[in-house]
Design a protein around this motif. Structure first.
Motif, short mmCIF file in Angstrom:
data_model
loop_
_atom_site.label_atom_id
_atom_site.label_comp_id
_atom_site.label_asym_id
_atom_site.label_seq_id
_atom_site.Cartn_x
_atom_site.Cartn_y
_atom_site.Cartn_z
N GLY A 3 0.81 -1.21 0.00
CA GLY A 3 0.00 0.00 0.00
C GLY A 3 0.84 1.26 0.00
O GLY A 3 2.07 1.21 -0.01
N ARG A 4 0.16 2.38 0.00
CA ARG A 4 0.85 3.67 0.06
C ARG A 4 1.47 3.81 1.45
O ARG A 4 0.84 3.53 2.46
CB ARG A 4 -0.13 4.79 -0.21
N LYS A 5 2.72 4.28 1.50
CA LYS A 5 3.44 4.38 2.77
C LYS A 5 3.04 5.64 3.52
O LYS A 5 3.07 6.74 2.98
CB LYS A 5 4.95 4.37 2.53
N LEU A 39 -0.30 13.06 11.20
CA LEU A 39 -0.89 11.75 10.90
C LEU A 39 -1.91 11.84 9.77
O LEU A 39 -1.85 11.10 8.81
CB LEU A 39 -1.56 11.18 12.16
N PHE A 40 -2.87 12.73 9.94
CA PHE A 40 -3.88 12.91 8.91
C PHE A 40 -4.49 14.30 9.05
O PHE A 40 -4.21 15.03 10.01
CB PHE A 40 -4.98 11.83 8.98
N ALA A 41 -5.30 14.68 8.07
CA ALA A 41 -5.96 15.98 8.08
C ALA A 41 -7.43 15.80 7.74
O ALA A 41 -7.80 14.87 7.02
CB ALA A 41 -5.29 16.93 7.09
N VAL A 42 -8.26 16.69 8.26
CA VAL A 42 -9.70 16.67 8.00
C VAL A 42 -10.11 18.06 7.56
O VAL A 42 -9.90 19.04 8.29
CB VAL A 42 -10.49 16.25 9.25
N ASP A 43 -10.68 18.16 6.34
CA ASP A 43 -11.03 19.48 5.83
C ASP A 43 -12.39 19.94 6.36
O ASP A 43 -13.02 19.24 7.17
CB ASP A 43 -10.99 19.51 4.30
N GLU A 44 -12.84 21.10 5.91
CA GLU A 44 -14.08 21.68 6.42
C GLU A 44 -15.31 20.85 6.07
O GLU A 44 -16.34 20.94 6.74
CB GLU A 44 -14.25 23.10 5.87
N PHE A 71 -4.90 10.95 4.70
CA PHE A 71 -3.68 10.63 5.43
C PHE A 71 -2.47 11.29 4.79
O PHE A 71 -2.45 11.57 3.59
CB PHE A 71 -3.45 9.11 5.46
N VAL A 72 -1.45 11.50 5.61
CA VAL A 72 -0.14 11.92 5.09
C VAL A 72 0.51 10.66 4.54
O VAL A 72 0.75 9.70 5.28
CB VAL A 72 0.73 12.53 6.21
N ALA A 73 0.75 10.62 3.23
CA ALA A 73 1.22 9.38 2.61
C ALA A 73 2.24 9.64 1.51
O ALA A 73 2.24 10.70 0.88
CB ALA A 73 0.03 8.60 2.03
N THR A 100 -8.76 23.55 7.57
CA THR A 100 -8.42 22.14 7.72
C THR A 100 -7.80 21.90 9.10
O THR A 100 -7.00 22.70 9.58
CB THR A 100 -7.45 21.69 6.63
N THR A 101 -8.16 20.77 9.70
CA THR A 101 -7.60 20.40 10.99
C THR A 101 -6.51 19.36 10.79
O THR A 101 -6.74 18.32 10.17
CB THR A 101 -8.69 19.82 11.93
N ILE A 102 -5.30 19.67 11.30
CA ILE A 102 -4.18 18.74 11.23
C ILE A 102 -4.13 17.95 12.52
O ILE A 102 -4.12 18.53 13.61
CB ILE A 102 -2.83 19.48 11.03
N VAL A 103 -4.12 16.63 12.42
CA VAL A 103 -4.02 15.76 13.59
C VAL A 103 -2.62 15.17 13.60
O VAL A 103 -2.18 14.55 12.63
CB VAL A 103 -5.08 14.65 13.56
N SER A 104 -1.91 15.38 14.70
CA SER A 104 -0.52 14.94 14.77
C SER A 104 -0.24 14.24 16.09
O SER A 104 -1.02 14.35 17.06
CB SER A 104 0.41 16.14 14.61
N LEU A 105 0.87 13.52 16.12
CA LEU A 105 1.37 12.89 17.34
C LEU A 105 2.49 13.78 17.87
O LEU A 105 3.49 13.98 17.18
CB LEU A 105 1.88 11.48 17.03
#
Length: 612
Positions: A512-514, A560-565, A571-573, A584-589
């Motif tokens: 899959g996509r990394k 990790l991933f983002a969620v738009d309006e 996902f970041v891939a 857009t909301t950026i979700v990160s660790l």
């Protein structure tokens, strides 16, 4: 050039696939788009008429295409799939079909004005739905498992029997009118049984040859395709329209032999079926005339169509499903969804010719009557199935769910972050213990091997359109991704970075996509979570962009991933940077050190009151 047969054949294929793409892109019913495309280039603009251009080969092309489509559909009819609601399918396919035949015949006689003889024949044909129209609708609607499976099985199983019921009715009409003898009627039953035996026997023999290695891998799909055409033609030579029964029996037998190569055959047949369904719909609708379309507007025909949709179908389903355990919502949905398609269109032409030649003057309006029913049901059911299933609570999900394979500390917090955006999430692992963190966070979990047949038939994977392979075994992750690429598409398949060896040694076409950057493999991510890394959500604005987000932190922050309006998640891939819009909301660790500094910064800004 535009009048050449070669150009028109190519135009049919291109228009069919283009219609499929437009339907996918704008989330429209594919059969509706294909029908409209055929009408536009055919009777509306009069650009070409495939029936005139292809001449004598037009009907054989349609018949062979229908045979392949029906075989491909029946190849997915594994009896393990209907454990628990087999009785519902049996009742709908037998008692329900019989009720629909009788009521449909009465409606054709009293409302459409057909003679009782002709109505008896066409009423039998109109019990069919078929995979050419049902399967595209089911892919679009994403129904829950039980109603989706019942509609699929009914469409595929009843399809050949509809043609046979109409053929039986024709034999009875000819026998009553002294056109044939009782012996001919008995021969009909014998030919039907023989067709089923030919199909079942051919399926069993072919399955054994495939399983024991008598057919090389590169010839398996061509041999199966050739065998399907041969079985269809031989059975059809015995008696017209029994070929559909033969290829259906052939597919069901092979589906339940549990062949090791069945999945490869299914993918090959699915690709061909998409091409054939698209092309056949274009050919049939483009071959219509304006006069035929005007005939559809006859008030008696419209009244008949309304009766078939709102009276005949619901009554047949509600009566046949008494006491089988279906909910009222399921019976309502199944009682509404019954679009007619290619089989009804093609077979009605045959019966129209036979009845007209036999002296039944009203036989010539069967084609227009069939077209009216096909267009009305395709449009009504194509546009309403998603809305109705949502209202009845029978849609698996409106959101694209995400399935994560591999239970760990990191996948648990990843799943929780995804679920916080109201996305369906499932975490699956072969070990009960590995799912401990996910269960603690209230995430839906399943214990099992995603590659096993048990999982395929006992876990409903319909709601999940995105897959993330995040086990600690790189090879297993790649194998999972490769297995689901044909079903979900490569753009929806992800896996965590390779942590053993050089990633460049692995083929880009495999797996899959990394996700994330290469340094953040699953072992590293799990270690970070155990060290106290936390999920952080950051909303971008016009003044605080993605560049600011990446430069704002001296400590480790892993997007990790983002969620738009519009609540679309991506996902970041593949290490690719994409333009991310404000809102857009950026979700990160994020490192716990960063969290601590933020807390101290807030505390330092708090004014402590002093005593006077």
């Amino acid at each position: 050039m535009f009048e050449t047969t070669l150009f028109q054949l190519t135009a049919v294929i291109v228009l069919g696939i283009l219609s499929q793409w437009i339907a996918w892109r704008f989330r429209l019913p594919a059969i509706v788009v294909m029908s409209l495309a055929g009408l536009i280039v055919g009777p509306f603009l009069n650009l070409f008429n495939p029936q005139e251009s292809f001449g004598e080969v037009f009907s054989p092309i349609i018949s062979l295409a229908v045979a392949i489509i029906l075989f491909e559909g029946s190849l997915s009819l594994d009896f393990r799939e209907i454990k628990g609601f087999r009785h519902s399918i049996y009742r709908i396919s037998t008692l329900g079909a019989f009720i629909a035949w009788i009521l449909g015949s009465l409606a054709a006689h009293y409302l459409a004005g057909l003679s009782l003889d002709v109505a008896f024949v066409i009423g039998g044909l109109f019990i069919v739905t078929g995979p050419t129209v049902i399967l595209p609708l089911l892919r679009q609607a994403k129904l829950k498992e039980r109603p989706a499976t019942i509609l699929k099985w009914e469409g595929i199983v009843v399809d050949p029997f509809g043609a046979l019921v109409a053929l039986f009715a024709l034999q009875v009409v000819f026998w009553v009118n002294d056109f044939i003898t009782g012996t001919s009627l008995l021969l009909f039953f014998g030919a039907s049984i023989l067709a089923a035996i030919i199909g079942a026997g051919a399926g069993f023999l072919l399955g054994r040859l495939l399983e024991h290695g008598y057919i090389p891998e590169f010839l398996k799909s061509p041999v199966v395709l050739t065998s399907v055409l041969l079985v269809f033609v031989v059975s059809d030579m015995v008696m017209h329209e029994t070929g559909l029964l033969a290829v259906t029996a052939m597919g069901i037998v092979m589906a339940n032999m549990h062949l090791t190569s069945i999945r490869d055959l299914l993918h090959f047949k699915e690709n061909i079926s998409v091409l054939l369904i698209s092309s056949v719909f274009i050919m049939l609708t483009a071959s219509l005339t304006v006069d035929t379309l005007l005939d559809i507007l006859n008030w008696r025909m419209l009244l008949f169509v309304l009766a078939m949709m709102f009276v005949v179908r619901p009554i047949s389903i509600w009566l046949s499903t008494i006491g089988v355990g279906l909910t009222n919502q399921e019976r309502t949905l199944i009682g509404w969804i019954a679009p007619r398609g290619i089989v009804a269109l093609t077979v009605s032409g045959y019966f129209a010719d036979v009845l007209t030649n036999a002296g039944f003057s009203d036989g010539n309006i069967l084609t227009a009557l069939t077209l009216a029913l096909v267009f009305a049901t395709v449009l009504a059911h194509g546009f309403s199935i998603r809305w109705l299933s949502r209202k009845l609570g029978l849609q698996a999900t409106e959101e694209a769910g995400i399935m994560i394979v591999g239970g760990s500390a990191f996948t648990a917090v990843l799943a929780e972050a995804i679920q916080s955006f109201n996305k369906p999430v499932l975490v699956m692992d072969r070990s009960w213990g590995a799912l401990f963190e996910s269960r603690q966070l209230g995430i839906k979990t399943e214990v099992g091997d995603i590659l096993s047949e048990h999982t395929e038939y006992h876990v409903d994977l319909t709601p999940y359109e995105v897959l993330v392979a995040a086990t600690e075994d790189d090879a297993y992750n790649a194998l999972i991704c490769q297995r689901f690429v044909p079903e979900l598409g490569r753009e929806h398949i992800f896996q965590t970075p390779i942590h053993i060896g050089d990633p460049s040694d692995y083929s880009k076409s495999f797996g899959g996509r990394k996700m994330f950057d290469q340094e953040y493999d699953i072992h590293t991510l799990n270690r970070f979570v155990e060290e106290g890394y936390m999920i952080r959500k950051t909303q971008l604005t016009l003044t605080y962009t993605m560049d600011h987000f990446l430069q704002d932190d001296a400590h480790k922050t892993i997007p990790l991933f983002a969620v738009d309006e519009d609540n679309h998640l991506f996902f970041v891939a593949d290490g690719k940077k994409r333009a991310i819009e404000p809102g857009t909301t950026i979700v990160s660790l994020t490192s716990p050190t960063r969290k601590m500094e933020k807390a101290l910064e807030k505390m330092s800004n708090v004014e402590v009151p002093t005593k006077d």
